[in-house]
Design a protein around this motif. Structure first.
Motif, mmCIF file in Angstrom:
data_model
loop_
_atom_site.group_PDB
_atom_site.id
_atom_site.type_symbol
_atom_site.label_atom_id
_atom_site.label_comp_id
_atom_site.label_asym_id
_atom_site.label_seq_id
_atom_site.Cartn_x
_atom_site.Cartn_y
_atom_site.Cartn_z
ATOM 1 N N ARG A 179 -37.384 -67.536 16.593
ATOM 2 C CA ARG A 179 -37.196 -68.711 15.736
ATOM 3 C C ARG A 179 -38.205 -68.641 14.592
ATOM 4 O O ARG A 179 -39.378 -68.314 14.807
ATOM 5 C CB ARG A 179 -37.393 -70.007 16.529
ATOM 6 C CG ARG A 179 -36.293 -70.267 17.545
ATOM 7 C CD ARG A 179 -36.518 -71.582 18.228
ATOM 8 N NE ARG A 179 -37.869 -71.603 18.796
ATOM 9 C CZ ARG A 179 -38.147 -71.843 20.066
ATOM 10 N NH1 ARG A 179 -37.190 -72.116 20.912
ATOM 11 N NH2 ARG A 179 -39.393 -71.831 20.493
ATOM 12 N N VAL A 180 -37.749 -68.990 13.406
ATOM 13 C CA VAL A 180 -38.608 -68.929 12.224
ATOM 14 C C VAL A 180 -39.653 -70.041 12.294
ATOM 15 O O VAL A 180 -39.318 -71.214 12.427
ATOM 16 C CB VAL A 180 -37.775 -69.057 10.934
ATOM 17 C CG1 VAL A 180 -38.678 -69.062 9.708
ATOM 18 C CG2 VAL A 180 -36.760 -67.928 10.838
ATOM 19 N N VAL A 181 -40.923 -69.646 12.210
ATOM 20 C CA VAL A 181 -42.022 -70.611 12.228
ATOM 21 C C VAL A 181 -42.764 -70.667 10.901
ATOM 22 O O VAL A 181 -43.591 -71.544 10.677
ATOM 23 C CB VAL A 181 -43.017 -70.332 13.377
ATOM 24 C CG1 VAL A 181 -42.327 -70.510 14.731
ATOM 25 C CG2 VAL A 181 -43.635 -68.947 13.259
ATOM 26 N N GLY A 182 -42.483 -69.711 10.017
ATOM 27 C CA GLY A 182 -43.146 -69.683 8.723
ATOM 28 C C GLY A 182 -42.658 -68.515 7.897
ATOM 29 O O GLY A 182 -41.748 -67.782 8.298
ATOM 30 N N ILE A 183 -43.269 -68.359 6.736
ATOM 31 C CA ILE A 183 -42.973 -67.231 5.860
ATOM 32 C C ILE A 183 -44.238 -66.898 5.091
ATOM 33 O O ILE A 183 -45.041 -67.780 4.781
ATOM 34 C CB ILE A 183 -41.798 -67.549 4.902
ATOM 35 C CG1 ILE A 183 -41.372 -66.302 4.125
ATOM 36 C CG2 ILE A 183 -42.140 -68.704 3.979
ATOM 37 C CD1 ILE A 183 -40.054 -66.455 3.375
ATOM 38 N N ILE A 184 -44.443 -65.616 4.845
ATOM 39 C CA ILE A 184 -45.561 -65.192 4.009
ATOM 40 C C ILE A 184 -44.994 -64.350 2.879
ATOM 41 O O ILE A 184 -44.109 -63.513 3.095
ATOM 42 C CB ILE A 184 -46.668 -64.458 4.793
ATOM 43 C CG1 ILE A 184 -47.892 -64.283 3.901
ATOM 44 C CG2 ILE A 184 -46.181 -63.152 5.380
ATOM 45 C CD1 ILE A 184 -49.199 -64.233 4.654
#
Length: 160
Positions: free
Chosen positions: A134-139
């Motif tokens: 599951r996507v928790v963030g992006i950098i």
């Protein structure tokens, strides 16, 4: 989906250099079945150039970038009616143009590793996922540049 690196086999990085402290969270995501018009609207609203694409459970399935949608600008420049362009963007679904199986990282990934992955793969951002994908963030490149500037400012009295 390729999650890199595997935290059990990755070299240990100091906690303060883990992506978790520098990523944007929560990440703005888009459902895989959404029309391109929704992708473009979200990008404009949040001033981002890329969006992780997810299924209803929040699991990562792809990435979509402004470049994937850029054809709309080409159509406008070519003289097509803006209403026709808007209609076309509502008809095409995100899954039809997204990058499938994107490289993803975990929150424990080091900043250096994230930067190297972006350089080696010529990409501008990496979704950050948990154990259930599951996507928790992006950098993004911008996040890494901001981090670099902050570190230079604190280390060099000429910049600080």
């Amino acid at each position: 989906m390729r999650t890199i690196p595997d935290p059990l086999h990755a070299p240990h990085v100091p906690a303060e250099q883990e992506v978790r402290y520098y990523m944007r969270t929560p990440a703005v995501t888009l459902n895989i079945a959404a029309p391109l018009s929704d992708a473009l609207a979200l990008m404009r609203e949040h001033d981002v150039r890329r969006l992780p694409v997810v299924v209803d459970t929040g699991e990562l399935r792809g990435m979509i970038t402004q470049g994937d949608i850029r054809g709309a600008d080409v159509m406008r420049i070519a003289g097509l009616d803006p209403l026709d362009i808007a209609h076309a963007l509502r008809q095409v679904k995100v899954y039809e143009v997204m990058t499938e199986d994107p490289i993803a990282i975990v929150p424990e990934t080091g900043l250096r590793e994230a930067a190297l992955l972006m350089i080696e793969n010529k990409i501008g951002g990496l979704p950050v996922v948990d154990e259930q994908n599951r996507v928790v963030g992006i950098i993004t490149e911008s996040d890494l540049f901001e981090t670099l500037v902050q570190q230079l400012d604190t280390r060099d009295p000429l910049y600080g």
